[in-house]
Structure formats: C-alpha cells, structure tokens
Design an enzyme around this catalytic site. Structure first.
Site: not given
Length: 241
Positions: A8, A10
């Site tokens: 991922d 963020d």
C-alpha cells in the site's frame, strides 16, 4: 524462486495520507467546511476531485503541489527497506496498489529515487489539465461490495497474478504490506503460504484480529510491523531459506 511484495502507499510507504497532505497548499492550509463535509463514504476519489478544483481555483500550481508532496516523510525504516529490495531485485517483484493517485506517487518515488524498485504501480490515474488543474479518475470498475467504488485491491492483485502466470512467472510467496481497511479484501485472497504484514495499531491489523476472534481467520500467516526494519528482517530470513 521469486517473491512478490505488494505495498500500500499512504501510511505504509509514506507516514502520512498523501491526499490530506496536499491541503497544506490550500489558503490558510485548510479547506472550507462545505467542501470538507461533501465527502460521502466510498466516494473518496470524487471528493478529491473537488479538492483539486478548489486548489486550482485558488491559483495553486503544479510546482507548488510537487514541492509540498515531496516533503512527506517516509515511514520509519522504509528508506532502508526499499534500498534493500532494490539491491535484491532478482528475488523480488514489487508492486504498489494504492487509493492515492499516479501523480502523487510518481513525484514522491522519483524525488527519493525509488521508482526503479517498483515493477508496477496500480492507482487512480491523475493528470494536469490544459488549464493547470489536477484531475483524478477511478482506477477501474468492479463488483466487490466490500471495497470503495473506484478500487478493489483484490481484483488488482488477482489480475496481476493471472497476467504474470501467462508470462510464465509464479511466486513462491506473496508478502502483502498495508495498513488500511481496503487492504483486508486482498489479504483475504492470500493463500496459506503467503503472509500479510499489517501495520501495528492501524485498521488492517484490527480487522484481521476481529476476523480471528469471530473464528473466521484469514488463510495466510500474519506478521505485524511497526517499523519497516521489521519487514526487512523478515525478507532477509525469507531469502536465507
């Protein structure tokens, strides 16, 4: 023997949310209440589109946005981890699946010279219009009821693996590194030999833990991390085996 690392972005690679960080460019570094309150669950991409219009209307230009975005700190240990992966690319394929956007991720990775570590980035496509406004679109359409309208990470992962198989590439193990609620859907797709690495104290860890309490645990192994050094230690063990 090859491993697939799925990141991922963020709160995983970077220690902030890139979409909320851009608000630092707004007048007085904040958004008007009407705009802030216009967000509807599952429709974050549309909301960000309105934020970018507001920034454009207020004369915020591309170079100012880029300067602001490249000040986001990386998560603790992440620079060492990405350096380590970069040195061992023959063992690791590495992709990003993120609900951020292509412009932000590209800026941040290139500024730190990490863009070569990643084989592919799957995220909402963004671009500057002829009038200088940043625009963002949905990554794809899907039928998953669990995920936001614009992105089902399980679908992205499954399609990537299928495409790799067609090229004759299969993986000894998938390592999924994330933090958010939208990382649960792809984690539930992982098999017994794979590993999910949720960030300590974040939504993904809590959701995985709730599943095991309700006797519906994920199939894969789970290893919680708080610094990317924890991830690097695991990868070093992996390649020693």
């Amino acid at each position: 023997m090859k491993f697939l690392l799925v990141f991922d972005f963020d709160h995983t690679i970077i220690d902030e949310n890139s979409d909320t960080w851009i608000v630092k460019c707004a007048p007085e570094r904040k958004l008007p209440n009407g705009l802030r309150n216009s967000y509807q669950p599952g429709h974050w991409t549309e909301y960000m589109g309105r934020v970018f219009v507001y920034l454009g209307d207020n004369g915020v230009k591309e170079d100012e946005m880029k300067r602001t975005m490249t000040t986001i700190p990386f998560t603790a240990g992440m620079i060492d981890l990405l350096g380590f992966i970069g040195e061992n690319k023959e063992l690791f394929d590495c992709i990003i699946v993120s609900d951020s956007n292509s412009v932000f991720i590209d800026w941040i990775l290139k500024a730190a010279d990490f863009h070569k570590v990643f084989d592919e980035v799957f995220t909402n496509p963004a671009a500057f219009s002829s009038t200088g406004y940043l625009t963002v679109q949905h990554f794809h359409a899907h039928h998953c009821a669990k995920c936001p309208k614009n992105l089902c990470k399980r679908k992205v992962l499954k399609e990537f693996l299928d495409k790799q198989l067609e090229r004759g590439v299969s993986y000894t193990q998938i390592v999924y590194i994330g933090d958010g609620g939208n990382d649960l859907c792809p984690v539930m797709f992982l098999k017994k030999n794979d590993i999910a690495m949720p960030r300590q104290g974040y939504t993904l860890e809590k959701k995985i833990s709730q599943l095991s309490q309700s006797l519906n645990p994920v199939q894969c192994s789970v290893l919680v991390w708080s610094s990317a050094i924890d991830i690097m230690s695991y990868l070093k063990l992996l390649i020693k085996q």
